[in-house]
Design a protein around this motif. Structure first.
Motif, PDB file in Angstrom:
ATOM      1  N   ASN A  66     -31.876  28.003 -90.402  1.00  0.00           N
ATOM      2  CA  ASN A  66     -31.922  28.357 -88.984  1.00  0.00           C
ATOM      3  C   ASN A  66     -30.590  28.937 -88.520  1.00  0.00           C
ATOM      4  O   ASN A  66     -30.200  28.786 -87.363  1.00  0.00           O
ATOM      5  CB  ASN A  66     -32.265  27.134 -88.123  1.00  0.00           C
ATOM      6  CG  ASN A  66     -33.672  26.647 -88.325  1.00  0.00           C
ATOM      7  OD1 ASN A  66     -33.890  25.482 -88.664  1.00  0.00           O
ATOM      8  ND2 ASN A  66     -34.654  27.507 -88.120  1.00  0.00           N
TER       9      ASN A  66
ATOM     10  N   ALA B  13     -29.454  29.910 -85.003  1.00  0.00           N
ATOM     11  CA  ALA B  13     -30.582  29.301 -84.282  1.00  0.00           C
ATOM     12  C   ALA B  13     -31.827  30.178 -84.347  1.00  0.00           C
ATOM     13  O   ALA B  13     -32.620  30.227 -83.405  1.00  0.00           O
ATOM     14  CB  ALA B  13     -30.213  28.998 -82.829  1.00  0.00           C
TER      15      ALA B  13
ATOM     16  N   ASP C 193     -38.454  26.176 -79.583  1.00  0.00           N
ATOM     17  CA  ASP C 193     -38.536  24.744 -79.294  1.00  0.00           C
ATOM     18  C   ASP C 193     -38.449  23.911 -80.572  1.00  0.00           C
ATOM     19  O   ASP C 193     -37.860  22.825 -80.571  1.00  0.00           O
ATOM     20  CB  ASP C 193     -39.833  24.418 -78.540  1.00  0.00           C
ATOM     21  CG  ASP C 193     -39.773  24.841 -77.077  1.00  0.00           C
ATOM     22  OD1 ASP C 193     -38.665  25.151 -76.601  1.00  0.00           O
ATOM     23  OD2 ASP C 193     -40.833  24.873 -76.428  1.00  0.00           O
TER      24      ASP C 193
ATOM     25  N   LEU D  17     -34.780  23.745 -81.460  1.00  0.00           N
ATOM     26  CA  LEU D  17     -33.988  22.934 -80.555  1.00  0.00           C
ATOM     27  C   LEU D  17     -34.398  21.470 -80.516  1.00  0.00           C
ATOM     28  O   LEU D  17     -33.677  20.635 -79.972  1.00  0.00           O
ATOM     29  CB  LEU D  17     -34.073  23.507 -79.137  1.00  0.00           C
ATOM     30  CG  LEU D  17     -33.578  24.948 -78.938  1.00  0.00           C
ATOM     31  CD1 LEU D  17     -33.674  25.345 -77.481  1.00  0.00           C
ATOM     32  CD2 LEU D  17     -32.162  25.129 -79.460  1.00  0.00           C
ATOM     33  N   SER D  18     -35.541  21.147 -81.110  1.00  0.00           N
ATOM     34  CA  SER D  18     -36.089  19.800 -80.962  1.00  0.00           C
ATOM     35  C   SER D  18     -35.199  18.726 -81.576  1.00  0.00           C
ATOM     36  O   SER D  18     -35.287  17.558 -81.194  1.00  0.00           O
ATOM     37  CB  SER D  18     -37.487  19.722 -81.585  1.00  0.00           C
ATOM     38  OG  SER D  18     -37.420  19.942 -82.996  1.00  0.00           O
ATOM     39  N   ARG D  19     -34.330  19.093 -82.514  1.00  0.00           N
ATOM     40  CA  ARG D  19     -33.472  18.086 -83.155  1.00  0.00           C
ATOM     41  C   ARG D  19     -32.126  17.932 -82.457  1.00  0.00           C
ATOM     42  O   ARG D  19     -31.322  17.101 -82.857  1.00  0.00           O
ATOM     43  CB  ARG D  19     -33.252  18.455 -84.622  1.00  0.00           C
ATOM     44  CG  ARG D  19     -34.542  18.466 -85.438  1.00  0.00           C
ATOM     45  CD  ARG D  19     -34.305  18.554 -86.928  1.00  0.00           C
ATOM     46  NE  ARG D  19     -33.544  19.738 -87.296  1.00  0.00           N
ATOM     47  CZ  ARG D  19     -32.343  19.712 -87.881  1.00  0.00           C
ATOM     48  NH1 ARG D  19     -31.763  18.566 -88.155  1.00  0.00           N
ATOM     49  NH2 ARG D  19     -31.735  20.828 -88.183  1.00  0.00           N
ATOM     50  N   ASP D  20     -31.868  18.752 -81.447  1.00  0.00           N
ATOM     51  CA  ASP D  20     -30.599  18.667 -80.727  1.00  0.00           C
ATOM     52  C   ASP D  20     -30.683  17.522 -79.721  1.00  0.00           C
ATOM     53  O   ASP D  20     -31.333  17.637 -78.672  1.00  0.00           O
ATOM     54  CB  ASP D  20     -30.309  19.985 -80.013  1.00  0.00           C
ATOM     55  CG  ASP D  20     -28.889  20.045 -79.459  1.00  0.00           C
ATOM     56  OD1 ASP D  20     -28.373  18.991 -79.037  1.00  0.00           O
ATOM     57  OD2 ASP D  20     -28.310  21.149 -79.441  1.00  0.00           O
ATOM     58  N   ALA D  21     -30.024  16.408 -80.016  1.00  0.00           N
ATOM     59  CA  ALA D  21     -30.140  15.211 -79.190  1.00  0.00           C
ATOM     60  C   ALA D  21     -29.502  15.379 -77.817  1.00  0.00           C
ATOM     61  O   ALA D  21     -29.741  14.575 -76.912  1.00  0.00           O
ATOM     62  CB  ALA D  21     -29.502  14.024 -79.905  1.00  0.00           C
ATOM     63  N   GLY D  22     -28.701  16.445 -77.642  1.00  0.00           N
ATOM     64  CA  GLY D  22     -28.087  16.672 -76.350  1.00  0.00           C
ATOM     65  C   GLY D  22     -28.948  17.411 -75.364  1.00  0.00           C
ATOM     66  O   GLY D  22     -28.532  17.665 -74.226  1.00  0.00           O
ATOM     67  N   LEU D  23     -30.151  17.793 -75.795  1.00  0.00           N
ATOM     68  CA  LEU D  23     -31.051  18.542 -74.928  1.00  0.00           C
ATOM     69  C   LEU D  23     -32.205  17.663 -74.492  1.00  0.00           C
ATOM     70  O   LEU D  23     -32.740  16.869 -75.275  1.00  0.00           O
ATOM     71  CB  LEU D  23     -31.600  19.774 -75.653  1.00  0.00           C
ATOM     72  CG  LEU D  23     -30.563  20.827 -76.064  1.00  0.00           C
ATOM     73  CD1 LEU D  23     -31.238  21.914 -76.883  1.00  0.00           C
ATOM     74  CD2 LEU D  23     -29.890  21.434 -74.838  1.00  0.00           C
TER      75      LEU D  23
END
Length: 481
Positions: free
Chosen positions: A423, A426, A455, A458-464
């Motif tokens: 990725n 991104a 999505d 981004l799903s693994r980004d714990a800050g989102l």
């Protein structure tokens, strides 16, 4: 006459032609548009967007059958059962459907991580038909494999002897194992693809093998069924394989001198394919025949029986079956001292095909959405990622009128493209699609692995915060259609 900026290329007679042996056997042009098994890549792009990896199921199955048949014939024992096991090397490309195709064609499956093991098991592959590789299998992966009933583990280091034995003892079973040997044959391939020279992370040196074998045999939860080696990848002829086999037979005979004969010998894979028209790999039937001759001769000289042979092809089966289709975004002519080169940038790159950046792999490309009468021009196909090394095809002749919005197909991408995808920047990873022929002669295009969405990335980004439900962002190809 070769171009000074690309001396490895010869002037093409036709920049639209699909080189035999490089493109899938089911590929052809129909009214200028590239079709595979009757399916138009333009229609596929309109439905699925670009980039996408398209795999010709017929080619995959035919090549799996062909290599199995070639080695079974070469090592045939008169009046006996086939004396060869063929493991498909899942690291090349592994999906649930592909694993099922391999089993349907009589091949076993080779995995080297817990993730690949999970794919094979969930696809319905019988555990006994799975071999588990890897130079640093975790304890959890070993335990999962033992618990599942994996047919064989390939031991890569002395530490693994103890780990696999402990897992097998705890599970109350005897685990079949092979010992990987670094046999010292220097394969004629890229340094990063050679896997059996001395300074190498894989395997046990020949001189250390007897001590490791004694330890394996001392552990009641392990059954040593044979040795294993793998000299590298993308090897075009039989000579390296034959040299490796002779060295392995000598060690095989030495380890069986005390009466504990090893029934099997795994000679690995690494059989090369044509990525460009300049590549000329030896036919697999010739490699199988000459390898069998070398094994029989060595066994005869050593006074041992020919063991049951195993091989592990991956790239050879699936590589030529795949093409990746991109959409051209920008065209940039660059004037250089030795001539002009045109940079053709596409909507993918090193995130879906890392091989050119990793070790300068060469590929072939063609405009897929039309044919052209324009004069050939030297181009470099570049990716969209923020790296100067993001090159998809280093040098190729394409019609000089190549333009934004054209579909560009790259051949022989079935192996080590999806499996190495990332990725980076991104970027969502492309889908893997397959094409097969229906009973009525029509083409069936199916999704083997769906396209990732933003999505998903981004799903693994714990800050989102969890994103609201939304349609996946269209690919560049879909947006430009």
């Amino acid at each position: 006459m070769p171009h000074p900026l690309a001396p490895q290329l010869t002037d093409p007679a036709d920049a639209n032609a699909l080189a035999e042996g490089v493109w899938p056997a089911g590929a052809e042009r129909v009214d200028g548009v590239l079709h595979v098994r009757g399916a138009s890549v333009a229609d596929i792009a309109a439905e699925h967007g670009t980039p996408f990896l398209l795999v010709d199921e017929t080619v995959v199955r035919e090549r799996a059958r062909r290599i199995r048949t070639a080695f079974e014939a070469a090592f045939a024992v008169p009046g006996g059962e086939p004396a060869v096991d063929v493991y498909y090397a899942g690291k090349a490309l592994l999906t649930a459907d592909l694993a099922r195709w391999m089993r349907a064609e009589g091949l076993r499956i080779d995995v080297c991580t817990g993730g690949e093991l999970a794919v094979a098991l969930r696809a319905g592959v019988e555990p006994a038909a799975i071999g588990f590789h890897g130079n640093n299998k975790s304890v959890a992966e070993i335990e999962a494999g033992v618990e599942a009933g994996v047919g064989t583990f390939v031991i890569d280091s002395p530490i693994e002897v103890e780990r696999i034995a402990a897992a097998a003892e705890a599970a109350g079973r005897v685990q079949r194992v092979r010992l990987r040997i670094s046999v010292g044959v220097h394969a004629s391939t890229h340094e990063f693809l050679a896997t059996s020279h001395e300074d190498q992370k894989f395997g046990i040196p020949v001189a250390e093998a007897p001590a490791v074998v004694r330890r394996i045999r001392a552990l009641p939860s392990l059954e040593l069924v044979g040795l294993h080696t793998h000299i590298g990848s993308q090897i075009f002829d039989h000579e390296g394989f034959a040299a490796s086999a002779r060295r392995m037979l000598a060690l095989h005979a030495e380890l069986g001198a005390d009466g504990q004969q090893l029934p099997e010998l795994n000679l690995g894979g690494g059989f090369g394919i044509a990525y460009t028209a300049a590549d000329s790999p030896e036919p697999i039937e010739a490699i199988a025949s000459r390898l069998a001759d070398a094994v029989r001769q060595a066994a005869g000289e050593l006074g041992v029986a020919v063991p049951r042979i195993a091989i592990e092809p991956g790239r050879w089966i699936v590589g030529p079956a795949g093409i990746t289709v991109y959409t051209v975004g920008t065209i940039k002519p660059v004037q250089l001292g030795d001539g002009a080169r045109t940079y053709v940038s596409v909507d993918g790159g090193m995130a879906d095909n890392a091989r050119p950046a990793l070790y300068g792999a060469q590929y072939s490309a063609r405009i897929a959405s039309r044919s052209s009468d324009a004069e050939p021009a030297l181009v470099r196909v570049a990716g969209r990622h923020c790296e100067s090394g993001d090159i998809v095809v280093d040098a190729e002749w394409l019609p000089a009128d190549v333009a934004p919005g054209d579909l560009l197909a790259v051949a022989a991408t079935g192996a080590y493209c999806h499996s190495l995808a990332s990725n980076y920047n991104a970027a969502p990873r492309p889908p893997v699609l397959s094409v097969s022929v229906l009973p009525d002669g029509g083409a069936l295009v199916r999704t083997l692995v769906r396209r990732e969405s933003i999505d998903d990335v981004l799903s693994r980004d714990a800050g989102l915060d969890p994103a609201p439900a939304a349609d996946p962002e269209p690919s560049n190809g879909a947006a430009s259609a």
